[in-house]
Design a protein around this motif. Structure first.
Motif, PDB file in Angstrom:
ATOM      1  N   ARG A 150       0.837  -1.206   0.000  1.00 38.54           N
ATOM      2  CA  ARG A 150       0.000   0.000   0.000  1.00 38.54           C
ATOM      3  C   ARG A 150       0.868   1.252   0.000  1.00 38.54           C
ATOM      4  O   ARG A 150       0.568   2.232  -0.677  1.00 38.54           O
ATOM      5  CB  ARG A 150      -0.937  -0.001   1.206  1.00 38.54           C
ATOM      6  CG  ARG A 150      -2.073  -1.020   1.087  1.00 38.54           C
ATOM      7  CD  ARG A 150      -3.025  -0.934   2.277  1.00 38.54           C
ATOM      8  NE  ARG A 150      -3.694   0.354   2.347  1.00 38.54           N
ATOM      9  CZ  ARG A 150      -4.731   0.687   1.610  1.00 38.54           C
ATOM     10  NH1 ARG A 150      -5.228  -0.167   0.750  1.00 38.54           N
ATOM     11  NH2 ARG A 150      -5.277   1.881   1.730  1.00 38.54           N
ATOM     12  N   LYS A 159      -6.196   4.911  -7.885  1.00 39.05           N
ATOM     13  CA  LYS A 159      -6.959   3.909  -7.139  1.00 39.05           C
ATOM     14  C   LYS A 159      -8.447   4.211  -7.258  1.00 39.05           C
ATOM     15  O   LYS A 159      -8.852   5.377  -7.161  1.00 39.05           O
ATOM     16  CB  LYS A 159      -6.582   3.957  -5.669  1.00 39.05           C
ATOM     17  CG  LYS A 159      -5.229   3.401  -5.323  1.00 39.05           C
ATOM     18  CD  LYS A 159      -5.077   3.460  -3.812  1.00 39.05           C
ATOM     19  CE  LYS A 159      -3.805   2.800  -3.339  1.00 39.05           C
ATOM     20  NZ  LYS A 159      -3.841   2.589  -1.880  1.00 39.05           N
ATOM     21  N   GLN A 187     -11.864   2.775  -5.407  1.00 36.89           N
ATOM     22  CA  GLN A 187     -12.316   1.857  -4.369  1.00 36.89           C
ATOM     23  C   GLN A 187     -13.332   0.867  -4.937  1.00 36.89           C
ATOM     24  O   GLN A 187     -14.250   1.266  -5.645  1.00 36.89           O
ATOM     25  CB  GLN A 187     -12.927   2.633  -3.184  1.00 36.89           C
ATOM     26  CG  GLN A 187     -13.338   1.709  -2.061  1.00 36.89           C
ATOM     27  CD  GLN A 187     -13.828   2.424  -0.812  1.00 36.89           C
ATOM     28  OE1 GLN A 187     -14.459   1.814   0.020  1.00 36.89           O
ATOM     29  NE2 GLN A 187     -13.552   3.712  -0.686  1.00 36.89           N
ATOM     30  N   THR A 205      -6.780  -0.824  -8.794  1.00 39.23           N
ATOM     31  CA  THR A 205      -5.790   0.212  -9.058  1.00 39.23           C
ATOM     32  C   THR A 205      -5.466   0.189 -10.547  1.00 39.23           C
ATOM     33  O   THR A 205      -5.171  -0.861 -11.100  1.00 39.23           O
ATOM     34  CB  THR A 205      -4.531  -0.022  -8.212  1.00 39.23           C
ATOM     35  OG1 THR A 205      -4.902  -0.047  -6.836  1.00 39.23           O
ATOM     36  CG2 THR A 205      -3.522   1.083  -8.442  1.00 39.23           C
TER      37      THR A 205
END
Lengths: 243, 243
Positions: free
Chosen positions: A55, A69, A71, A75
């Motif tokens: 991360r 990114k 959600q 990514t």
DNA sequence: AAGTGGTCTAGACCACTCT
DNA sequence: GAGTGGTCTAGACCACTTG
């Protein structure tokens, strides 16, 4: 990650090593640009590091605008957006009073011998050849800006294969598509010159002209383009955000 | 942190709540500016969150240039450096050929009635009063720039207590010391005007002048200053880094 | 030696997206 | 429901600074 620890030297943090590995894969176009890259847990398995370390590596790449990114989705590799680019600062007001980007037309491109001052700016060795490019920018059909551009021959030689009329309005997409060089940052200096007569610019000889010197850098922060633009000040508009 | 969760709304992540609490303490000058702020473990105890959450909050404040971390010593409040400020982009070449920052002299400061266009820029209500400030900038004793500056009266009223000759070369330190407003970002637009005759600027009436419009923001990203500068182009030099 | 921030881990649960 | 990134925790050890 042990081999890379050795090859990178023992000082580099794990997440930096992971970042470099991912960055290298991005440069090699290993992943499909329309699909998410491997998930954080997959990458943590692949590199045998914890998910937090992955991360942190990805966080850095997002800061550098290499990745995005989303959600719930994944990514993704960032697609450069040249039409709404951060690189566009100056505009001219056209007859309708709108602020628009001048149209670019390439007039000349050639390989030239090294120029000590330019080679120094582009951090090349004194014997590296250059590409020299001349380009004009028009508003309502009138040439408002004349640009002289210098590039490393080694990095940009494939530009010489393009015929002049095939260059589009923007140059940076060609740098990216043909030479794999994405312009990510730049330094610009604005000054004024008087009594300068340009080959393409049809200006009165006593008119004060704007001179813009730009050094443009790729994603690795290496200078790859030096550009001198001479422009008329009429209807000129330059805007910049300072942070 | 439960009360603050309620007061902030339930959506804000914990680390953002911690960040806001720390930011608020910074604004109230709770901590000595020469000492490190409480350590990460102390803060995690105080706010009853894990140390990782405090670290993430502080990370954000470091990004915003409010704090500076020094390994082994602690986390410190960032001292604004006005003399080598990021806000200084334009310079002039003096008779010796050096690029220098023009000397600033305040010529007038007064409270004025609202100006709709300015109030809109500064995001004030239409009836908020303003402060209007006139200032010249000199190179080798010659006025090269004339600045008109508008500020919110509510935020900057204490500037009116300063007599003109007590204003120093720079304005932003006064904003910071007297009005607790640290200029952190700005937007600048450069255009050119012809036939403009300035009150202070001794320019030929047909000379093309540079016009710089700046909107300057404080740390909370709120616009607090609007400035129009009219400058002569001779020996002018503007430099900016684009990212 | 004690205290600071810097790195790294392992695991939990939440919010969002897709199917 | 399964998979993604987003948040949060608790604890370990390292690197650096100071006394």
């Amino acid at each position: 990650m042990f081999e890379s620890m050795a090859s990178q030297g023992f000082k580099l943090p794990l997440y930096e090593q992971v970042r470099l590995q991912i960055q290298e894969k991005l440069a090699r176009h290993v992943w499909d640009i329309n699909q998410p890259i491997p998930s954080e847990s997959e990458l943590s398995d692949e590199y045998h590091v914890s998910i937090g370390t992955v991360r942190k590596a990805i966080e850095r790449l997002v800061e550098d605008n290499l990745l995005v990114k989303i959600q719930g989705k994944g990514t993704f590799i960032r697609q450069p957006n040249f039409s709404a680019s951060l690189m566009k600062f100056f505009r001219y007001r056209n007859v309708a009073g709108e602020l628009i980007e001048p149209v670019g037309v390439v007039k000349n491109i050639e390989k030239i011998a090294p120029v000590p001052a330019i080679n120094a700016i582009l951090k090349l060795t004194p014997k590296d050849s250059l590409i020299y490019l001349e380009r004009v920018r028009l508003i309502d059909g009138t040439i408002m800006l004349s640009e002289k551009i210098w590039l490393s021959y080694d990095l940009f030689s494939s530009l010489l294969d393009i015929s002049l009329q095939d260059f589009g309005n923007l140059l940076y997409p060609f740098y990216y598509d043909r030479c794999n060089q994405l312009i990510a940052s730049a330094n610009e200096k604005l000054t004024f010159v008087k009594g300068y007569k340009d080959k393409y610019l049809d200006n009165p000889v006593d008119e004060t002209l704007l001179k813009i010197c730009r050094i443009a850098n790729n994603l690795e922060h290496a200078p790859v383009e030096y550009r001198e633009s001479f422009g008329r000040t009429t209807n000129f508009h330059y805007e910049v955000n300072i942070v």
